[in-house]
Design a protein around this motif. Structure first.
Motif, PDB file in Angstrom:
ATOM      1  N   LEU A  33     -16.418  31.670 -13.054  1.00 47.41           N
ATOM      2  CA  LEU A  33     -16.092  30.787 -11.930  1.00 47.41           C
ATOM      3  C   LEU A  33     -17.020  30.963 -10.735  1.00 47.41           C
ATOM      4  CD1 LEU A  33     -12.193  30.981 -11.892  1.00 47.41           C
ATOM      5  CD2 LEU A  33     -13.618  29.095 -12.705  1.00 47.41           C
ATOM      6  N   HIS A  34     -17.445  32.199 -10.481  1.00 47.12           N
ATOM      7  CA  HIS A  34     -18.287  32.505  -9.321  1.00 47.12           C
ATOM      8  C   HIS A  34     -19.506  33.320  -9.760  1.00 47.12           C
ATOM      9  CE1 HIS A  34     -15.376  30.934  -6.523  1.00 47.12           C
ATOM     10  NE2 HIS A  34     -14.438  31.566  -7.185  1.00 47.12           N
ATOM     11  N   PRO A  35     -20.417  32.695 -10.493  1.00 46.56           N
ATOM     12  CA  PRO A  35     -21.575  33.443 -10.995  1.00 46.56           C
ATOM     13  C   PRO A  35     -22.430  34.048  -9.885  1.00 46.56           C
ATOM     14  CG  PRO A  35     -21.878  31.079 -11.316  1.00 46.56           C
ATOM     15  CD  PRO A  35     -20.458  31.285 -10.861  1.00 46.56           C
ATOM     16  N   GLU A  36     -22.457  33.412  -8.721  1.00 45.26           N
ATOM     17  CA  GLU A  36     -23.280  33.912  -7.625  1.00 45.26           C
ATOM     18  C   GLU A  36     -22.764  35.231  -7.052  1.00 45.26           C
ATOM     19  OE1 GLU A  36     -20.113  31.243  -6.395  1.00 45.26           O
ATOM     20  OE2 GLU A  36     -21.821  30.854  -7.678  1.00 45.26           O
ATOM     21  N   ASP A  37     -21.523  35.597  -7.351  1.00 42.81           N
ATOM     22  CA  ASP A  37     -20.954  36.866  -6.875  1.00 42.81           C
ATOM     23  C   ASP A  37     -20.884  37.916  -7.975  1.00 42.81           C
ATOM     24  OD1 ASP A  37     -20.539  36.056  -4.224  1.00 42.81           O
ATOM     25  OD2 ASP A  37     -18.670  35.053  -4.766  1.00 42.81           O
ATOM     26  N   SER A  38     -21.478  37.639  -9.106  1.00 44.34           N
ATOM     27  CA  SER A  38     -21.388  38.519 -10.269  1.00 44.34           C
ATOM     28  C   SER A  38     -22.347  39.702 -10.172  1.00 44.34           C
ATOM     29  CB  SER A  38     -21.719  37.718 -11.536  1.00 44.34           C
ATOM     30  OG  SER A  38     -21.740  38.561 -12.662  1.00 44.34           O
ATOM     31  N   ASP A  39     -21.975  40.801 -10.805  1.00 46.82           N
ATOM     32  CA  ASP A  39     -22.869  41.952 -10.956  1.00 46.82           C
ATOM     33  C   ASP A  39     -23.565  41.933 -12.312  1.00 46.82           C
ATOM     34  OD1 ASP A  39     -22.297  43.039  -8.448  1.00 46.82           O
ATOM     35  OD2 ASP A  39     -20.522  44.076  -9.221  1.00 46.82           O
ATOM     36  N   ASN A  40     -23.262  40.955 -13.143  1.00 48.54           N
ATOM     37  CA  ASN A  40     -23.823  40.814 -14.482  1.00 48.54           C
ATOM     38  C   ASN A  40     -25.303  40.414 -14.373  1.00 48.54           C
ATOM     39  OD1 ASN A  40     -24.670  39.498 -16.917  1.00 48.54           O
ATOM     40  ND2 ASN A  40     -22.539  39.175 -17.507  1.00 48.54           N
ATOM     41  N   GLU A  41     -26.184  41.265 -14.879  1.00 51.14           N
ATOM     42  CA  GLU A  41     -27.638  41.020 -14.772  1.00 51.14           C
ATOM     43  C   GLU A  41     -28.058  39.716 -15.451  1.00 51.14           C
ATOM     44  OE1 GLU A  41     -30.190  42.743 -13.112  1.00 51.14           O
ATOM     45  OE2 GLU A  41     -28.475  43.715 -12.177  1.00 51.14           O
ATOM     46  N   GLU A  42     -27.437  39.392 -16.589  1.00 55.90           N
ATOM     47  CA  GLU A  42     -27.801  38.157 -17.291  1.00 55.90           C
ATOM     48  C   GLU A  42     -27.444  36.932 -16.460  1.00 55.90           C
ATOM     49  OE1 GLU A  42     -29.729  38.011 -20.026  1.00 55.90           O
ATOM     50  OE2 GLU A  42     -29.779  40.182 -19.659  1.00 55.90           O
ATOM     51  N   ILE A  43     -26.315  36.979 -15.789  1.00 57.19           N
ATOM     52  CA  ILE A  43     -25.918  35.860 -14.939  1.00 57.19           C
ATOM     53  C   ILE A  43     -26.874  35.746 -13.758  1.00 57.19           C
ATOM     54  CG2 ILE A  43     -24.131  35.042 -13.344  1.00 57.19           C
ATOM     55  CD1 ILE A  43     -22.054  36.012 -15.378  1.00 57.19           C
ATOM     56  N   LYS A  77     -35.537  34.214   5.344  1.00 57.55           N
ATOM     57  CA  LYS A  77     -35.741  34.487   6.771  1.00 57.55           C
ATOM     58  C   LYS A  77     -34.542  34.047   7.608  1.00 57.55           C
ATOM     59  CE  LYS A  77     -38.707  33.147  10.590  1.00 57.55           C
ATOM     60  NZ  LYS A  77     -39.650  32.150  11.047  1.00 57.55           N
ATOM     61  N   ASN A  78     -33.983  32.873   7.322  1.00 59.84           N
ATOM     62  CA  ASN A  78     -32.831  32.387   8.086  1.00 59.84           C
ATOM     63  C   ASN A  78     -31.651  33.339   8.004  1.00 59.84           C
ATOM     64  OD1 ASN A  78     -34.110  30.100   9.037  1.00 59.84           O
ATOM     65  ND2 ASN A  78     -33.439  28.845   7.319  1.00 59.84           N
ATOM     66  N   TYR A  79     -31.374  33.841   6.824  1.00 59.91           N
ATOM     67  CA  TYR A  79     -30.268  34.777   6.669  1.00 59.91           C
ATOM     68  C   TYR A  79     -30.556  36.107   7.358  1.00 59.91           C
ATOM     69  CZ  TYR A  79     -27.577  31.955   3.393  1.00 59.91           C
ATOM     70  OH  TYR A  79     -26.809  30.974   2.829  1.00 59.91           O
ATOM     71  N   VAL A  80     -31.755  36.617   7.198  1.00 64.18           N
ATOM     72  CA  VAL A  80     -32.095  37.913   7.795  1.00 64.18           C
ATOM     73  C   VAL A  80     -32.106  37.813   9.317  1.00 64.18           C
ATOM     74  CG1 VAL A  80     -33.887  39.688   7.985  1.00 64.18           C
ATOM     75  CG2 VAL A  80     -33.303  38.743   5.756  1.00 64.18           C
ATOM     76  N   GLU A  81     -32.597  36.720   9.850  1.00 60.92           N
ATOM     77  CA  GLU A  81     -32.559  36.537  11.313  1.00 60.92           C
ATOM     78  C   GLU A  81     -31.121  36.581  11.815  1.00 60.92           C
ATOM     79  OE1 GLU A  81     -34.665  32.864  11.927  1.00 60.92           O
ATOM     80  OE2 GLU A  81     -36.515  33.926  12.425  1.00 60.92           O
ATOM     81  N   ILE A 113     -34.388  39.263  -8.050  1.00 65.27           N
ATOM     82  CA  ILE A 113     -32.982  39.702  -8.038  1.00 65.27           C
ATOM     83  C   ILE A 113     -32.567  40.326  -6.702  1.00 65.27           C
ATOM     84  CG2 ILE A 113     -31.352  41.362  -9.052  1.00 65.27           C
ATOM     85  CD1 ILE A 113     -32.444  40.569 -11.805  1.00 65.27           C
ATOM     86  N   PRO A 114     -33.397  41.155  -6.047  1.00 60.98           N
ATOM     87  CA  PRO A 114     -32.958  41.738  -4.770  1.00 60.98           C
ATOM     88  C   PRO A 114     -32.625  40.723  -3.672  1.00 60.98           C
ATOM     89  CG  PRO A 114     -34.843  42.949  -5.616  1.00 60.98           C
ATOM     90  CD  PRO A 114     -34.673  41.727  -6.484  1.00 60.98           C
ATOM     91  N   ILE A 115     -33.151  39.498  -3.764  1.00 59.32           N
ATOM     92  CA  ILE A 115     -32.846  38.506  -2.728  1.00 59.32           C
ATOM     93  C   ILE A 115     -31.983  37.362  -3.270  1.00 59.32           C
ATOM     94  CG2 ILE A 115     -34.838  39.085  -1.295  1.00 59.32           C
ATOM     95  CD1 ILE A 115     -36.199  36.526  -2.346  1.00 59.32           C
ATOM     96  N   LEU A 116     -31.351  37.563  -4.408  1.00 59.61           N
ATOM     97  CA  LEU A 116     -30.478  36.538  -4.990  1.00 59.61           C
ATOM     98  C   LEU A 116     -29.398  36.117  -4.005  1.00 59.61           C
ATOM     99  CD1 LEU A 116     -29.321  34.795  -7.278  1.00 59.61           C
ATOM    100  CD2 LEU A 116     -28.077  36.811  -8.057  1.00 59.61           C
ATOM    101  N   GLY A 117     -28.792  37.057  -3.307  1.00 59.69           N
ATOM    102  CA  GLY A 117     -27.727  36.737  -2.354  1.00 59.69           C
ATOM    103  C   GLY A 117     -28.177  35.810  -1.236  1.00 59.69           C
ATOM    104  N   TYR A 118     -29.459  35.806  -0.949  1.00 63.25           N
ATOM    105  CA  TYR A 118     -30.005  34.908   0.071  1.00 63.25           C
ATOM    106  C   TYR A 118     -30.335  33.536  -0.534  1.00 63.25           C
ATOM    107  CZ  TYR A 118     -30.647  39.218   2.686  1.00 63.25           C
ATOM    108  OH  TYR A 118     -30.440  40.420   3.323  1.00 63.25           O
ATOM    109  N   LEU A 119     -30.817  33.526  -1.767  1.00 61.74           N
ATOM    110  CA  LEU A 119     -31.235  32.286  -2.410  1.00 61.74           C
ATOM    111  C   LEU A 119     -30.063  31.509  -2.991  1.00 61.74           C
ATOM    112  CD1 LEU A 119     -34.405  33.526  -4.319  1.00 61.74           C
ATOM    113  CD2 LEU A 119     -34.255  32.464  -2.057  1.00 61.74           C
ATOM    114  N   HIS A 120     -29.039  32.242  -3.391  1.00 64.40           N
ATOM    115  CA  HIS A 120     -27.881  31.611  -4.032  1.00 64.40           C
ATOM    116  C   HIS A 120     -26.621  32.306  -3.531  1.00 64.40           C
ATOM    117  CE1 HIS A 120     -25.851  29.258  -6.990  1.00 64.40           C
ATOM    118  NE2 HIS A 120     -26.936  28.981  -7.665  1.00 64.40           N
ATOM    119  N   PRO A 121     -26.287  32.125  -2.236  1.00 59.56           N
ATOM    120  CA  PRO A 121     -25.140  32.842  -1.681  1.00 59.56           C
ATOM    121  C   PRO A 121     -23.830  32.391  -2.319  1.00 59.56           C
ATOM    122  CG  PRO A 121     -25.981  31.251  -0.102  1.00 59.56           C
ATOM    123  CD  PRO A 121     -26.913  31.237  -1.264  1.00 59.56           C
TER     124      PRO A 121
END
Length: 178
Positions: A33-43, A77-81, A113-121
């Motif tokens: 349901l919420h793939p963007e919040d998953s810890d699954n590497e494949e997702i 950049k927008n998120y980090v600012e 992967i380290p910036i996934l949370g910024y690209l796909h929050p």
């Protein structure tokens, strides 16, 4: 197989079904349901592959520095600012170099992967940013915490998040029931 189409959902089901038993456990269903919040590497890889396809001009499956600057960096950049109140945002060259682990001057899905949370929050990211906004707006003594008194002093900020008064005087609400 576009986002939200049948093939997309099938692939998401396969990604979420970690134990490959054809059914989803509670945690697997959460990832479905919420793939963007998953810890699954494949997702994570799947989400980034989908995102990368839209940012990759030359369709080589990776991002050059120019593609990174044109699409990815501004989102990051927008998120980090916002997170840092503009104090320290790495320049595009710095961030690209940090992400480019193999130093081949291209970014792969794995390197993004380290910036996934910024690209796909996901929902968790939105909740975090919104909570931060509410604290910023209502924390009168600027101690980073909200008291009940501060929340009550700024009730309009909190009520506006759950109550929509735009239909308050709607004609539909003014008729009498028989």
């Amino acid at each position: 197989m576009g986002h939200g189409e049948a093939g997309w959902w099938k692939q998401q089901f396969v990604n979420a079904d970690v134990d490959r038993n054809g059914s989803l456990s509670f945690d697997e269903f959460k990832d479905f349901l919420h793939p963007e919040d998953s810890d699954n590497e494949e997702i994570k890889k799947w989400l980034l592959t989908e995102k990368l396809e839209r940012m990759d001009y030359d369709k080589d499956g990776k991002l050059s520095f120019v593609e990174f600057c044109d699409h990815t960096y501004d989102i990051y950049k927008n998120y980090v600012e916002y997170e840092t109140a503009g104090r320290r945002v790495p320049k595009p060259e710095e961030k690209f170099s940090e992400l480019d682990l193999d130093k081949d001057r291209f970014l792969t899905v794995e390197e993004l992967i380290p910036i996934l949370g910024y690209l796909h929050p996901g929902e968790l990211s939105y909740a975090k940013y919104y909570a931060s906004y509410l604290i910023h707006e209502a924390d009168d003594n600027k101690d980073g915490n909200l008291t009940l008194e501060e929340m009550l002093n700024h009730e309009y900020i909190f009520y506006s998040t759950v109550y929509d008064d735009s239909h308050e005087n709607s004609e539909d609400d003014l008729h009498d029931e028989l």
